[in-house]
Design a protein around this motif. Structure first.
Motif, PDB file in Angstrom:
ATOM      1  N   VAL A  25       0.856  -1.180   0.000  1.00  0.00           N
ATOM      2  CA  VAL A  25       0.000   0.000   0.000  1.00  0.00           C
ATOM      3  C   VAL A  25       0.896   1.237   0.000  1.00  0.00           C
ATOM      4  N   ARG A  26       0.380   2.315  -0.550  1.00  0.00           N
ATOM      5  CA  ARG A  26       1.183   3.531  -0.651  1.00  0.00           C
ATOM      6  C   ARG A  26       0.978   4.392   0.587  1.00  0.00           C
ATOM      7  N   ARG A  27       2.087   4.678   1.274  1.00  0.00           N
ATOM      8  CA  ARG A  27       2.073   5.567   2.433  1.00  0.00           C
ATOM      9  C   ARG A  27       3.166   6.605   2.255  1.00  0.00           C
ATOM     10  N   ASN A  28       2.788   7.859   2.361  1.00  0.00           N
ATOM     11  CA  ASN A  28       3.743   8.953   2.196  1.00  0.00           C
ATOM     12  C   ASN A  28       4.487   8.844   0.862  1.00  0.00           C
ATOM     13  N   GLY A  29       3.746   8.441  -0.143  1.00  0.00           N
ATOM     14  CA  GLY A  29       4.294   8.384  -1.486  1.00  0.00           C
ATOM     15  C   GLY A  29       5.088   7.144  -1.815  1.00  0.00           C
ATOM     16  N   VAL A  30       5.188   6.193  -0.865  1.00  0.00           N
ATOM     17  CA  VAL A  30       6.021   5.004  -1.068  1.00  0.00           C
ATOM     18  C   VAL A  30       5.174   3.752  -0.863  1.00  0.00           C
ATOM     19  N   LEU A  31       5.364   2.741  -1.725  1.00  0.00           N
ATOM     20  CA  LEU A  31       4.693   1.456  -1.540  1.00  0.00           C
ATOM     21  C   LEU A  31       5.403   0.669  -0.446  1.00  0.00           C
ATOM     22  N   VAL A  32       4.625   0.270   0.574  1.00  0.00           N
ATOM     23  CA  VAL A  32       5.182  -0.490   1.692  1.00  0.00           C
ATOM     24  C   VAL A  32       4.365  -1.758   1.894  1.00  0.00           C
ATOM     25  N   GLU A  33       4.990  -2.764   2.490  1.00  0.00           N
ATOM     26  CA  GLU A  33       4.337  -4.047   2.699  1.00  0.00           C
ATOM     27  C   GLU A  33       3.272  -3.952   3.785  1.00  0.00           C
ATOM     28  N   THR A  34       2.219  -4.746   3.589  1.00  0.00           N
ATOM     29  CA  THR A  34       1.172  -4.844   4.598  1.00  0.00           C
ATOM     30  C   THR A  34       0.552  -6.228   4.507  1.00  0.00           C
ATOM     31  N   GLY A  35      -0.426  -6.508   5.357  1.00  0.00           N
ATOM     32  CA  GLY A  35      -1.106  -7.790   5.328  1.00  0.00           C
ATOM     33  C   GLY A  35      -2.239  -7.803   4.316  1.00  0.00           C
ATOM     34  N   TRP A  36      -2.703  -9.006   3.996  1.00  0.00           N
ATOM     35  CA  TRP A  36      -3.772  -9.149   3.017  1.00  0.00           C
ATOM     36  C   TRP A  36      -5.055  -8.450   3.462  1.00  0.00           C
ATOM     37  N   ASP A  37      -5.440  -8.613   4.701  1.00  0.00           N
ATOM     38  CA  ASP A  37      -6.715  -8.032   5.132  1.00  0.00           C
ATOM     39  C   ASP A  37      -6.712  -6.519   5.019  1.00  0.00           C
ATOM     40  N   THR A  49       2.716   0.207 -11.850  1.00  0.00           N
ATOM     41  CA  THR A  49       2.522   0.212 -10.391  1.00  0.00           C
ATOM     42  C   THR A  49       3.065   1.469  -9.725  1.00  0.00           C
ATOM     43  N   ARG A  50       3.810   2.273 -10.455  1.00  0.00           N
ATOM     44  CA  ARG A  50       4.231   3.545  -9.833  1.00  0.00           C
ATOM     45  C   ARG A  50       3.047   4.483  -9.630  1.00  0.00           C
ATOM     46  N   HIS A  51       1.917   4.178 -10.293  1.00  0.00           N
ATOM     47  CA  HIS A  51       0.693   4.959 -10.108  1.00  0.00           C
ATOM     48  C   HIS A  51      -0.231   4.322  -9.065  1.00  0.00           C
ATOM     49  N   ALA A  52       0.137   3.165  -8.525  1.00  0.00           N
ATOM     50  CA  ALA A  52      -0.789   2.385  -7.704  1.00  0.00           C
ATOM     51  C   ALA A  52      -0.850   2.882  -6.267  1.00  0.00           C
ATOM     52  N   ASP A  53      -2.048   2.833  -5.702  1.00  0.00           N
ATOM     53  CA  ASP A  53      -2.235   3.036  -4.267  1.00  0.00           C
ATOM     54  C   ASP A  53      -2.185   1.710  -3.519  1.00  0.00           C
ATOM     55  N   VAL A  54      -2.592   0.644  -4.192  1.00  0.00           N
ATOM     56  CA  VAL A  54      -2.543  -0.705  -3.629  1.00  0.00           C
ATOM     57  C   VAL A  54      -2.057  -1.649  -4.718  1.00  0.00           C
ATOM     58  N   VAL A  55      -1.109  -2.512  -4.367  1.00  0.00           N
ATOM     59  CA  VAL A  55      -0.675  -3.584  -5.267  1.00  0.00           C
ATOM     60  C   VAL A  55      -0.982  -4.909  -4.584  1.00  0.00           C
ATOM     61  N   LEU A  56      -1.831  -5.702  -5.226  1.00  0.00           N
ATOM     62  CA  LEU A  56      -2.173  -7.023  -4.718  1.00  0.00           C
ATOM     63  C   LEU A  56      -1.414  -8.057  -5.531  1.00  0.00           C
ATOM     64  N   PRO A  57      -0.648  -8.946  -4.883  1.00  0.00           N
ATOM     65  CA  PRO A  57       0.149  -9.924  -5.634  1.00  0.00           C
ATOM     66  C   PRO A  57      -0.733 -10.827  -6.486  1.00  0.00           C
ATOM     67  N   GLY A  58      -0.356 -10.980  -7.729  1.00  0.00           N
ATOM     68  CA  GLY A  58      -1.082 -11.868  -8.626  1.00  0.00           C
ATOM     69  C   GLY A  58      -0.382 -13.197  -8.777  1.00  0.00           C
ATOM     70  N   THR A  59      -1.061 -14.148  -9.393  1.00  0.00           N
ATOM     71  CA  THR A  59      -0.490 -15.472  -9.608  1.00  0.00           C
ATOM     72  C   THR A  59      -0.092 -15.656 -11.066  1.00  0.00           C
ATOM     73  N   THR A  60       0.906 -16.504 -11.295  1.00  0.00           N
ATOM     74  CA  THR A  60       1.351 -16.842 -12.639  1.00  0.00           C
ATOM     75  C   THR A  60       0.614 -18.074 -13.142  1.00  0.00           C
ATOM     76  N   PHE A  61       0.908 -18.445 -14.380  1.00  0.00           N
ATOM     77  CA  PHE A  61       0.186 -19.535 -15.039  1.00  0.00           C
ATOM     78  C   PHE A  61       0.330 -20.872 -14.323  1.00  0.00           C
ATOM     79  N   ALA A  62       1.415 -21.080 -13.585  1.00  0.00           N
ATOM     80  CA  ALA A  62       1.651 -22.376 -12.934  1.00  0.00           C
ATOM     81  C   ALA A  62       0.949 -22.498 -11.589  1.00  0.00           C
ATOM     82  N   GLU A  63       0.399 -21.395 -11.077  1.00  0.00           N
ATOM     83  CA  GLU A  63      -0.164 -21.375  -9.726  1.00  0.00           C
ATOM     84  C   GLU A  63      -1.682 -21.406  -9.719  1.00  0.00           C
ATOM     85  N   GLU A  64      -2.305 -21.721 -10.840  1.00  0.00           N
ATOM     86  CA  GLU A  64      -3.757 -21.676 -10.929  1.00  0.00           C
ATOM     87  C   GLU A  64      -4.232 -22.726 -11.916  1.00  0.00           C
TER      88      GLU A  64
END
Length: 712
Positions: free
Chosen positions: A74-86, A442-457
């Motif tokens: 999630v973006r805080r103070n202009g920087v994307l930082v890690e957070t939990g899923w919820d 993603t430099r425009h993103a407020d939230v980045v949710l990790p996506g899955t690749t072709f082998a994970e679904e």
């Protein structure tokens, strides 16, 4: 499975390559820890028999790559930082809810991708309509297949290639228009064309730039950019002049011929030559070759389609095919060559602004009623037709759209007029991006949710031919949640979980089959088990074998007839002139894919294509005084880029080529759109060229506007 088995392999899972629409099958090898360790050849793969290109052979390396996004940001103070899923899901959902409360549902939009499985394409379309309540959803296939799809729907009533590609090898004439088979479809199609050559078939190539697959014995037609429709209108008229029309076919199976031929008759061979640079005698010869061939296959890709007159270009080609009675004749026809992994299925399942699932129209009251009933909602809850991809970005720039959910696409490389795209994305209040990797977007993103690749679904994809195939899951999702889980949890936070209560792809596929029953794209008879070997839709029940060859008896318009269309020539909105005397055309490099967000991270692919460049004809390079170590500045009315150059004598001297995998390309391209398909004109951008001498501090301009005639 065959070939060398990677060390430590304990299990092999069948899947399909995540890149182009050939959907080459492969086996994913995992070790005792459930880690992907390589891949093996699956000889039972439909169409390609287990062969893969360099991209496909290294596709597995993206899955456990160090660059993967493993936790939400999630973006805080202009920087994307890690957070939990919820927390990330809460912030994502609340941002869309707030915009909807304050500005209405249509202030949110969704942009998705043609590489999504059918199941995810279906879910994001459903999510836009039922969770966000917005009209505005579109996908990056808007940059790829929509001109072909629009034209096929107009002419035949259905958006799917008509003839299986294994028929190319047995054709007597193969006409390839605007398709670089060696870079875009390297595994199967060049081989099939070569098989036809060895049988004595005539191969015709229409393109301003000839790829490696083109041979000296082929009829090479170096057409002037943006004149494809003129050539095929002239061919239609010349077929009539030579008395070679399939009169019985036209009379019994088509409508609209008189109007189409009246428009085309103005294009005499001499007039075609003046407009296209195709010699008049070549026009006459090609008309005869196509019209007299027992089996003729016309294949077209982005060359004629990614133009502001792209739909008309495809309709002009279809007119020629209909005039010769090709559609519905086994071993003949006109096939559009879909580009992305699921470029076919991706345009069938409701992630387009004018579409509901299974090819139904969101503007058709009957279609709306059927989908609403099968979704268990009131028909009034379904929004109407929305804006297309480029229009959505433009609306964001005007602040008519304020929230954006983006999944599996990268507008910051792939959209036209990228300097304006940056401004448009910056104007948004809330941007949520779902992607396995951080992209330029993603430099425009407020939230980045990790996506899955072709082998994970697990899921299905629909191949270039219209064959539905299955991809099995090989490893657990690296970010712990799969994309289907992310969509379900976002929907739950927006109050509509009951419509998205799926865990596995096969559960979604079962609902899709029910929703599709009786529709234009009927998957009802394709079970999860049958999809292993592949089944061509339409397939209305489980006893049905599927439909590899379309239109043998009737077309999909209510009267069963195909439709000719008049195709008046329309010049590009901005043409070459003294200030911008060259035409830029764009396309793929074999080693990279789309914006490169996957392939640029794989060393073997980067070695083959490490960065942007421009191709010039040797005559053009000489005129500019270029040394091998110099660079070239390419300038258009939209922007400029400075890149290394390469010589290509198989390119028209008045045309330059750039691969579109880097920003330096689409920063030059205008956002002018085809009025029907709304595809941008990627294949025609007027540009100027300037030499940047190695180690020089200033550009050395070489003006060539008065020499273009001599160069061509």
């Amino acid at each position: 499975m065959s070939g060398r088995v990677p060390e430590g392999t304990v299990e092999t899972t069948i899947s399909h390559c995540p890149y182009c629409a050939l959907n080459c099958g492969l086996g994913l090898a995992t070790d005792a820890d459930g880690t992907l360790v390589g891949q093996v050849r699956w000889k039972g793969s439909p169409l390609t028999g287990g062969a893969v290109c360099s991209k496909g052979s290294t596709a597995w390396q993206q899955v456990h790559h160090d660059d993967r996004v493993r936790v939400p940001l999630v973006r805080r103070n202009g920087v994307l930082v890690e957070t939990g899923w919820d927390e990330a899901l809460d912030i994502a959902a609340e941002g869309f809810s707030k915009i909807r409360r304050e500005h209405g549902a249509d202030a949110n939009a969704l942009l998705s991708g043609g590489s999504l499985t059918n199941e995810k394409a279906y879910l994001v379309g459903k999510f836009a309509r039922l969770a966000l309540g917005t009209r505005h959803i579109d996908y990056n296939g808007r940059f790829c297949m929509v001109s072909a799809g629009s034209a096929n729907t107009m002419a035949f009533g259905r958006d799917r290639s008509m003839t299986p590609l294994d028929q190319v090898a047995s054709a007597d004439v193969v006409v390839v228009v605007g398709a670089n088979l060696s870079d875009a479809y390297p595994v199967m199609l060049p081989t099939a064309v070569n098989t036809a050559r060895r049988r004595g078939a005539r191969v015709v190539v229409v393109d301003p730039r000839f790829g490696r697959w083109v041979q000296d014995t082929d009829m090479q037609i170096a057409i002037r950019p943006a004149s494809d429709g003129v050539l095929f209108s002239g061919l239609l008229a010349e077929i009539e002049r030579q008395g070679l029309l399939d009169v019985d076919y036209i009379r019994t199976r088509t409508n609209g011929f008189d109007e189409a031929i009246a428009e085309a008759r103005t294009w005499t061979p001499d007039a075609v030559e003046a407009a296209t640079d195709v010699p008049a005698d070549t026009v006459r010869e090609l008309a005869r070759i196509i019209a007299t061939a027992p089996r003729c296959m016309i294949l077209h890709a982005r060359g004629p389609e990614q133009q502001t007159m792209g739909t008309n270009n495809v309709l002009a080609m279809i007119n020629v095919a209909l005039a010769c009675g090709l559609p519905g004749r086994p071993g003949s026809g006109i096939d559009m060559l879909t580009g992305q992994r699921n470029g076919q299925g991706g345009r069938e399942w409701g992630q387009r602004c004018n579409q509901l699932p299974a090819g139904r129209s969101i503007a058709d009251p009957e279609h709306r009623a059927i989908v609403a009933e099968r979704w268990g909602v009131d028909v009034g809850e379904l929004p109407g037709v929305g804006a297309t991809y480029t229009e959505i970005l433009q609306m964001a720039g005007r602040r008519e759209i304020r929230g954006l959910l983006s999944i599996s696409n990268n507008m910051s490389i792939s959209a036209p007029d990228l300097d304006r795209v940056d401004e448009q994305m910056d104007a948004l209040e809330h941007v949520v991006i779902i992607d396995p990797f951080l992209s330029e977007a993603t430099r425009h993103a407020d939230v980045v949710l990790p996506g899955t690749t072709f082998a994970e679904e697990e899921g299905t994809i629909t191949t270039i031919e219209g064959r539905v195939v299955r991809c099995d899951q090989a490893v657990a999702p690296v970010p712990l949640r799969a994309d289907i889980d992310v969509i379900r949890n976002l929907a739950g936070r927006l109050g509509v979980r009951r419509h998205f209560d799926f865990v596995r792809g096969r559960e979604v596929f079962d609902e899709m089959r029910r929703v599709s029953a009786g529709g234009p794209n009927d998957y009802a008879g394709i079970t999860w088990e049958r999809a292993r070997d592949g089944v061509f839709w339409p397939c209305p029940d489980e006893s049905h074998p599927g439909t590899p060859q379309l239109y043998t008896e009737r077309f999909e318009h209510p009267d069963g007839r195909a439709r000719f269309h008049p195709t008046p020539h329309a010049a590009p909105p901005v043409a070459v002139d003294d200030e911008h005397p060259f035409v830029l055309t764009t396309g793929r490099h074999l080693a990279q894919y789309l914006s490169g967000n996957q392939t640029k991270r794989i060393p073997a692919q980067q070695r083959l294509a490490p960065g942007p460049y421009v191709e010039l004809h040797p005559t053009t390079a000489e005129r500019l005084g270029l040394a091998e170590v110099d660079r070239v500045t390419i300038s258009s009315r939209q922007g400029s880029s400075t890149v290394p150059w390469k010589s290509n004598e198989r390119l028209r001297p008045d045309t330059v080529f750039m691969p579109y995998h880097w920003r330096e390309c689409n920063v030059l391209v205008a956002a002018d759109l085809d009025p029907t398909s709304k595809i941008p004109g990627f294949k025609y951008t007027p540009v100027a060229l300037t030499r940047l001498a190695a180690h020089a501090e200033q550009c050395e301009a070489v003006h060539v506007h008065d020499t273009i005639g001599a160069l061509t």
